[in-house]
Design a protein around this motif. Structure first.
Motif, PDB file in Angstrom:
ATOM      1  N   ALA A 209       0.815  -1.218   0.000  1.00 22.23           N
ATOM      2  CA  ALA A 209       0.000   0.000   0.000  1.00 22.23           C
ATOM      3  C   ALA A 209       0.848   1.268   0.000  1.00 22.23           C
ATOM      4  O   ALA A 209       0.312   2.369  -0.129  1.00 22.23           O
ATOM      5  N   MET A 210       2.174   1.121   0.110  1.00 25.86           N
ATOM      6  CA  MET A 210       3.039   2.297   0.183  1.00 25.86           C
ATOM      7  C   MET A 210       3.576   2.675  -1.193  1.00 25.86           C
ATOM      8  O   MET A 210       3.254   2.036  -2.193  1.00 25.86           O
ATOM      9  N   SER A 211       4.387   3.697  -1.249  1.00 26.94           N
ATOM     10  CA  SER A 211       4.921   4.196  -2.521  1.00 26.94           C
ATOM     11  C   SER A 211       5.889   3.197  -3.135  1.00 26.94           C
ATOM     12  O   SER A 211       6.428   2.314  -2.449  1.00 26.94           O
ATOM     13  N   ASP A 212       6.158   3.349  -4.431  1.00 26.83           N
ATOM     14  CA  ASP A 212       7.087   2.440  -5.112  1.00 26.83           C
ATOM     15  C   ASP A 212       8.479   2.489  -4.488  1.00 26.83           C
ATOM     16  O   ASP A 212       9.146   1.460  -4.342  1.00 26.83           O
ATOM     17  N   ASP A 213       8.930   3.695  -4.127  1.00 33.15           N
ATOM     18  CA  ASP A 213      10.256   3.826  -3.518  1.00 33.15           C
ATOM     19  C   ASP A 213      10.322   3.071  -2.189  1.00 33.15           C
ATOM     20  O   ASP A 213      11.328   2.411  -1.893  1.00 33.15           O
ATOM     21  N   SER A 214       9.249   3.160  -1.405  1.00 35.65           N
ATOM     22  CA  SER A 214       9.232   2.479  -0.108  1.00 35.65           C
ATOM     23  C   SER A 214       9.137   0.972  -0.271  1.00 35.65           C
ATOM     24  O   SER A 214       9.752   0.214   0.483  1.00 35.65           O
ATOM     25  N   LYS A 215       8.384   0.525  -1.264  1.00 31.17           N
ATOM     26  CA  LYS A 215       8.299  -0.915  -1.542  1.00 31.17           C
ATOM     27  C   LYS A 215       9.689  -1.475  -1.884  1.00 31.17           C
ATOM     28  O   LYS A 215      10.112  -2.501  -1.348  1.00 31.17           O
ATOM     29  N   LYS A 216      10.369  -0.780  -2.783  1.00 34.66           N
ATOM     30  CA  LYS A 216      11.685  -1.251  -3.222  1.00 34.66           C
ATOM     31  C   LYS A 216      12.701  -1.194  -2.071  1.00 34.66           C
ATOM     32  O   LYS A 216      13.483  -2.125  -1.870  1.00 34.66           O
ATOM     33  N   ALA A 217      12.683  -0.088  -1.331  1.00 29.40           N
ATOM     34  CA  ALA A 217      13.652   0.079  -0.246  1.00 29.40           C
ATOM     35  C   ALA A 217      13.430  -0.952   0.855  1.00 29.40           C
ATOM     36  O   ALA A 217      14.395  -1.531   1.374  1.00 29.40           O
ATOM     37  N   SER A 218      12.168  -1.210   1.206  1.00 31.45           N
ATOM     38  CA  SER A 218      11.892  -2.162   2.283  1.00 31.45           C
ATOM     39  C   SER A 218      12.341  -3.563   1.903  1.00 31.45           C
ATOM     40  O   SER A 218      12.914  -4.286   2.731  1.00 31.45           O
ATOM     41  N   ARG A 219      12.123  -3.939   0.654  1.00 32.90           N
ATOM     42  CA  ARG A 219      12.574  -5.261   0.216  1.00 32.90           C
ATOM     43  C   ARG A 219      14.104  -5.337   0.230  1.00 32.90           C
ATOM     44  O   ARG A 219      14.689  -6.337   0.665  1.00 32.90           O
ATOM     45  N   LYS A 220      14.759  -4.270  -0.218  1.00 38.35           N
ATOM     46  CA  LYS A 220      16.218  -4.242  -0.226  1.00 38.35           C
ATOM     47  C   LYS A 220      16.756  -4.375   1.193  1.00 38.35           C
ATOM     48  O   LYS A 220      17.679  -5.154   1.457  1.00 38.35           O
ATOM     49  N   TYR A 221      16.153  -3.643   2.144  1.00 37.05           N
ATOM     50  CA  TYR A 221      16.603  -3.714   3.537  1.00 37.05           C
ATOM     51  C   TYR A 221      16.426  -5.118   4.104  1.00 37.05           C
ATOM     52  O   TYR A 221      17.299  -5.638   4.805  1.00 37.05           O
ATOM     53  N   SER A 350       2.205   7.155   6.036  1.00 37.59           N
ATOM     54  CA  SER A 350       2.402   5.854   6.677  1.00 37.59           C
ATOM     55  C   SER A 350       3.897   5.567   6.754  1.00 37.59           C
ATOM     56  O   SER A 350       4.703   6.186   6.052  1.00 37.59           O
ATOM     57  N   MET A 351       4.246   4.613   7.614  1.00 36.08           N
ATOM     58  CA  MET A 351       5.671   4.312   7.809  1.00 36.08           C
ATOM     59  C   MET A 351       5.838   2.902   8.326  1.00 36.08           C
ATOM     60  O   MET A 351       4.902   2.281   8.838  1.00 36.08           O
ATOM     61  N   ALA A 352       7.036   2.393   8.175  1.00 36.45           N
ATOM     62  CA  ALA A 352       7.390   1.074   8.710  1.00 36.45           C
ATOM     63  C   ALA A 352       8.892   1.037   8.924  1.00 36.45           C
ATOM     64  O   ALA A 352       9.655   1.690   8.208  1.00 36.45           O
ATOM     65  N   THR A 353       9.308   0.282   9.945  1.00 43.46           N
ATOM     66  CA  THR A 353      10.736   0.115  10.203  1.00 43.46           C
ATOM     67  C   THR A 353      11.138  -1.319   9.906  1.00 43.46           C
ATOM     68  O   THR A 353      10.367  -2.249  10.156  1.00 43.46           O
ATOM     69  N   ILE A 354      12.313  -1.500   9.367  1.00 40.55           N
ATOM     70  CA  ILE A 354      12.783  -2.836   9.001  1.00 40.55           C
ATOM     71  C   ILE A 354      13.927  -3.271   9.915  1.00 40.55           C
ATOM     72  O   ILE A 354      14.114  -4.459  10.160  1.00 40.55           O
ATOM     73  N   GLY A 355      14.664  -2.314  10.428  1.00 41.68           N
ATOM     74  CA  GLY A 355      15.784  -2.635  11.295  1.00 41.68           C
ATOM     75  C   GLY A 355      16.508  -1.369  11.692  1.00 41.68           C
ATOM     76  O   GLY A 355      16.050  -0.253  11.397  1.00 41.68           O
ATOM     77  N   LYS A 356      17.624  -1.529  12.344  1.00 37.66           N
ATOM     78  CA  LYS A 356      18.395  -0.376  12.808  1.00 37.66           C
ATOM     79  C   LYS A 356      18.816   0.506  11.635  1.00 37.66           C
ATOM     80  O   LYS A 356      19.452   0.037  10.695  1.00 37.66           O
ATOM     81  N   ARG A 357      18.401   1.759  11.703  1.00 34.16           N
ATOM     82  CA  ARG A 357      18.670   2.757  10.664  1.00 34.16           C
ATOM     83  C   ARG A 357      18.080   2.366   9.311  1.00 34.16           C
ATOM     84  O   ARG A 357      18.536   2.827   8.266  1.00 34.16           O
ATOM     85  N   LYS A 358      17.062   1.520   9.334  1.00 33.08           N
ATOM     86  CA  LYS A 358      16.395   1.099   8.092  1.00 33.08           C
ATOM     87  C   LYS A 358      14.884   1.252   8.272  1.00 33.08           C
ATOM     88  O   LYS A 358      14.254   0.488   9.003  1.00 33.08           O
ATOM     89  N   ALA A 359      14.304   2.246   7.616  1.00 35.12           N
ATOM     90  CA  ALA A 359      12.858   2.473   7.708  1.00 35.12           C
ATOM     91  C   ALA A 359      12.391   3.182   6.447  1.00 35.12           C
ATOM     92  O   ALA A 359      13.207   3.704   5.669  1.00 35.12           O
ATOM     93  N   VAL A 360      11.083   3.187   6.249  1.00 29.93           N
ATOM     94  CA  VAL A 360      10.489   3.881   5.101  1.00 29.93           C
ATOM     95  C   VAL A 360       9.340   4.742   5.604  1.00 29.93           C
ATOM     96  O   VAL A 360       8.578   4.328   6.481  1.00 29.93           O
TER      97      VAL A 360
END
Length: 422
Positions: A209-221, A350-360
């Motif tokens: 449901a988030m932006s394309d940049d956030s989708k890509k970044a979260s998967r990368k993280y 909206s926002m989500a965190t994936i790990g230390k210093r990794k969030a969107v």
């Protein structure tokens, strides 16, 4: 003298609690009814499950919240049914009459009718479920220490998280960080390199449901942390050992965590015509349930269509809080016989965190990722915590974890049962 009108609020989640707080010390008599005597901060449940925070840090006793209130009364009970024609709410502790009834009892985990999944997979929608999962995770590590068979060890150390929304993504990241930072310290005599975290998502992306940049970044993280991300992947069944996917693949796993969707809790007395997909209750622009006078629904359980949200509003805490505030204003307007105000959601992002210093983070006008997003996520969640004491506790835990890559909360507390003859 005119009798004081009574509002009954069912559910002390974000919506119910906010409404009760906004009606505090007004001319209404307010009953807040919940099966628990506390409000839980659901966005941080995953941190309880992964032993980063204690349950008390994200739980707030309702009576403490309303200690200074003159008109809000707390009752701990299970709600059984509504008799709208009699304006009566039936509960496990008796019947309550009302002038206005507000249903804010939220949603539960949706297993889509699969009984095997419901029986074998772990949910994470409440504090007790998060504690249960924490115990399970910690016990799994202990079991791994004494396991000799390589095949059995891999089965034990496979964690499968189903659902790539914020809950699934954050939990996957937290488990991956435990593998990297915690387990080598706690178990220096055991190689935990075989610990594998799978994140399965049915849609094309995580955080779909988030932006394309956030989708890509979260998967990368996630992949940087070693999480195996499988999108476009649907779970067909899980029997307690083998996860079967619709594409024919299987994964042997002792622990499956289900974060793949929610469905509304149900209550007797609500006509079927007022219930739509996901067991949500159809409401008008004033949050009044369709064809039920003086009965309202707010939060995740409410389904309101507007020109901006033709398929209903997203099930977010921000929506719940906004609906509660508008409804509180409308109750105050009702008392003065003034026109009511329609609700419309103002998207704050909206926002989500994936790990230390990794969030969107997605804001209405732009999005950003990485270190600044991570600090933004922490600040926003810290500000949403109710009490100053809990804010400080969480801040200290987070600060300690940031500098040490560790925590001191990995206590395995097993429940006990005791028969008491009355």
């Amino acid at each position: 003298m005119e009798t004081q009108k009574r509002i009954i609020i069912v559910g002390a989640g974000f919506a119910g609690l906010t409404l009760a707080e906004d009606l505090e010390n007004t001319g209404y008599e307010v009953y807040l009814i919940d099966r628990n005597n506390y409000h839980q901060f659901q966005p941080l449940l995953y941190q309880v499950a992964t032993a980063r925070l204690e349950p008390a840090s994200i739980s707030f006793p309702l009576r403490k919240v309303f200690q200074r209130s003159k008109n809000v009364k707390i009752r701990i009970a299970d709600v059984l049914s509504v008799e709208a024609d009699k304006k009566c709410l039936k509960t496990s502790i008796g019947d309550f009459s009302y002038d206005y009834l507000v249903l804010a009892y939220g949603c539960r985990t949706n297993y889509f009718g699969n009984k095997d999944l419901e029986h074998c997979a772990f949910p994470m929608k409440s504090v007790p479920e998060a504690i249960q999962l924490r115990n399970r995770i910690l016990q799994t590590f202990e079991d791994a220490v004494i396991t000799k068979s390589p095949e059995e060890l891999q089965y034990i150390l496979n964690f499968v998280i189903v659902g790539g929304g914020p809950t699934g993504v954050e939990l996957a990241g937290a488990l991956a960080e435990m593998k990297k930072n915690i387990l080598p310290k706690d178990y220096p005599d055991k190689d935990f390199s075989k610990l594998t975290v799978y994140l399965l998502e049915g849609s094309p992306n995580v955080l779909n449901a988030m932006s394309d940049d956030s989708k890509k970044a979260s998967r990368k993280y996630l992949e940087q942390l070693g999480v195996i991300v499988k999108t476009g992947t649907v779970v067909e069944n899980y029997d307690g050992r083998t996860v079967r996917l619709k594409n024919g693949e299987t994964i042997e796993a002792k622990n499956v965590i289900w974060a793949a969707g929610v469905t509304g809790n149900q209550i007797e007395g609500i006509p079927e015509t007022a219930i739509t997909r996901g067991n949500r209750l159809i409401v008008n622009r004033f949050n009044e349930i369709e064809n039920l006078k003086d009965v309202f629904a707010i939060g995740d359980i409410a389904y309101m269509t507007t020109p901006k949200y033709v398929n209903g509003h997203p099930q977010l805490a921000a929506v719940a809080n906004e609906q509660a505030k508008v409804l509180a204003k409308n109750f105050k307007l009702l008392a003065k016989n003034k026109p009511l105000k329609e609700y419309e959601y103002h998207d704050k992002g909206s926002m989500a965190t994936i790990g230390k210093r990794k969030a969107v983070v997605d804001l209405p006008s732009f999005s950003f990722q990485g270190r600044f997003a991570w600090f933004t996520w922490m600040f926003v969640h810290l500000m949403l915590i109710l009490s100053v004491k809990n804010k400080l506790t969480i801040f200290v835990n987070w600060a300690f974890s940031y500098f040490s890559n560790d925590s001191t909360l990995r206590v395995l507390i097993k429940p006990v049962t005791k028969k008491v003859d009355n």
